[in-house]
Design a protein around this motif. Structure first.
Motif, PDB file in Angstrom:
ATOM      1  N   GLU A 150      46.802  32.683  41.059  1.00 20.46           N
ATOM      2  CA  GLU A 150      46.594  33.969  41.701  1.00 20.46           C
ATOM      3  C   GLU A 150      45.249  34.550  41.500  1.00 20.46           C
ATOM      4  OE1 GLU A 150      51.071  36.038  42.129  1.00 20.46           O
ATOM      5  OE2 GLU A 150      49.645  36.702  40.733  1.00 20.46           O
ATOM      6  N   ASN A 206      42.944  40.675  42.670  1.00 13.77           N
ATOM      7  CA  ASN A 206      43.653  41.313  44.036  1.00 13.77           C
ATOM      8  C   ASN A 206      44.896  40.560  44.127  1.00 13.77           C
ATOM      9  OD1 ASN A 206      42.957  38.512  45.414  1.00 13.77           O
ATOM     10  ND2 ASN A 206      41.175  39.220  46.226  1.00 13.77           N
ATOM     11  N   ARG A 243      45.667  37.570  45.111  1.00 16.99           N
ATOM     12  CA  ARG A 243      45.861  36.750  46.370  1.00 16.99           C
ATOM     13  C   ARG A 243      46.320  35.307  45.878  1.00 16.99           C
ATOM     14  NH1 ARG A 243      40.997  36.834  48.140  1.00 16.99           N
ATOM     15  NH2 ARG A 243      40.485  34.770  46.612  1.00 16.99           N
TER      16      ARG A 243
END
Length: 451
Positions: free
Chosen positions: A341, A345, A347
């Motif tokens: 990730e 953030n 993601r």
């Protein structure tokens, strides 16, 4: 003892189970989706069976495919690991009907603890302290208002089924409650197919403390100390350590014995984790996980007890040979969950690992199933591996963790390693001064970008 274990999971936990089985002299079967054909546990198992396409519902959650794999290979037991079918009572029942051992607790115990309302009711009956809240599910807004007035705001609306923070909403005032109920019900229905919710008092600055237990269903149950799992993002744990910096020996032994006594009364079989919120010297039960935990290496490092090994032996019908007096906590351990990730953030970052160099040295353990050239598929959770360190003291463990994080190299994808390199140098973390909201406040305040 079992002759052959089918591992109904993937990734690092599948490899962890495989290693424990091999050390017990038990043959192993790896099942895998087409996306995991090159997985490490598939390469190392005695046999492997492809059980479907990448989607978990068509492979790792496909019960008929798992049963067929058992029949093809002659496996007499299934270890479900964590996630997927590990807390599926129906799966445990089906295995029993087919005379295949489920390496886990009784289906009834999975069922009880999987329903958060019934779990809380059972915990109270067993003498485990609980968070003040509704006695059962909330049927309408009027009942919710009455309960909230009784226990006081803020209150937490929680889904009766499931976990991972889904179906949880905070109502700080009477005006917030109706919307919180509606959102929690909608989210719970979408995630778990069950919109039942209940209310609990919302604790402002608690820590998340969990007690590891082992029971053999023959009247024996022990606790193996606690883990502090307060560093979380959206109720997902990222950093776990044991013993907790917040507890003293007396508190540790008191809550541990309460939990162990409860497990003896329940007749619990296998490994389990009883989870609490801890605030102002008080423990409040939140749930029990009836499976091996992601963070189990923390306990293994400070006790020297192989939890997966014990889990397998207990499932095979052997009595628990470890007494409570045998359990000695030694030193301090910290685990960081390294995820694929973006560290700012979060993601997801699936892809091919172009270079992989794990750290080593005294007191350093890396539980991972990846390797250089491995392709992390986008179909599953983002866990790449777990970095676990052990030291004689917490200070030594922190310094060892700092060194190990600086050695750890994973190229080709983004990972959360940079986040942990910041956290291990943070003054609050070094002092053990944090709660379950600390990380989200740190991130919201630009803790990563400020570095």
């Amino acid at each position: 003892m079992f002759q052959k274990i089918l591992i109904a999971n993937r990734g690092e936990i599948a490899l962890r189970i495989l290693r424990a089985a091999k050390e017990l002299g038990i043959a192993t079967v790896a099942v895998h989706s087409t996306a995991d054909a090159e997985a490490m546990h598939v390469k190392l198992a005695d046999e492997s069976v492809c059980i479907g396409p990448p989607a978990a519902r068509d492979s790792y959650l496909n019960i008929p495919a798992l049963l067929t794999a058992c029949e093809i290979t002659g496996a007499d037991a299934i270890h479900p690991g964590y996630g997927f079918l590990s807390e599926n009572a129906r799966f445990a029942d089906i295995l029993a009907e087919h005379k295949i051992a489920f390496i886990g607790p009784k289906a009834d115990h999975i069922r009880i603890m999987g329903d958060k309302i019934e779990a809380k009711r059972t915990a109270k009956a067993l003498g485990i302290p609980c968070v003040p809240g509704s006695e059962g599910g909330i049927t309408d807004d009027e009942e919710a208002l009455q309960v909230a007035e009784k226990i006081g705001y803020p209150v937490l609306v929680k889904a009766a089924s499931g976990g991972g923070g889904r179906g949880m909403k905070v109502a700080r005032t009477k005006a917030d409650l109706s919307d919180a109920l509606a959102m929690a019900r909608t989210e719970a229905k979408a995630a778990f197919g069950d919109d039942a919710v209940y209310l609990e008092k919302y604790l402002e600055k608690p820590r998340h403390i969990e007690i590891q237990v082992l029971g053999d269903g023959k009247g024996n149950a022990i606790h193996l100390g606690e883990r502090d799992c307060s560093i979380q993002r959206r109720h997902q744990k990222l950093w776990e350590e044991g013993p907790s910096p917040a507890l003293d020996d007396r508190q540790r032994e008191d809550i541990g014995e309460i939990v162990a006594a409860a497990m003896r009364k329940l007749g619990y079989i296998g490994v389990g984790t009883v989870e609490f919120l801890y605030e102002n010297g008080q423990f409040f039960f939140i749930e029990m996980n009836t499976r091996i935990q992601v963070e189990h290496p923390v306990t293994e490092m400070i006790t020297g007890i192989d939890l997966v090994n014990e889990q397998i032996k207990i499932a095979a019908g052997l009595p628990l040979t470890i007494q409570q007096s045998d359990v000695r906590l030694s030193g301090h351990a910290i685990e960081c969950r390294v995820n694929a990730e973006n560290p700012e953030n979060f993601r997801p970052s699936p892809g091919r690992i172009s270079y992989y160099h794990p750290p080593g040295g005294l007191g350093v353990r890396v539980d991972s199933a990846v390797y250089q050239g491995y392709l992390i598929p986008p179909n599953y959770d983002s866990l790449v591996g777990k970095l676990v360190v052990h030291g004689r003291t917490r200070s030594e463990a922190l310094m060892r963790l700092r060194r190990a994080l600086d050695e750890f190299v994973i190229d080709g994808i983004e990972t959360t390693l940079p986040l942990f390199r910041v956290l291990v140098r943070n003054a609050d973390m070094q002092n053990g001064d944090y709660d379950i909201h600390w990380l989200e406040h740190f991130l919201a305040d630009g803790g990563m970008s400020a570095q």
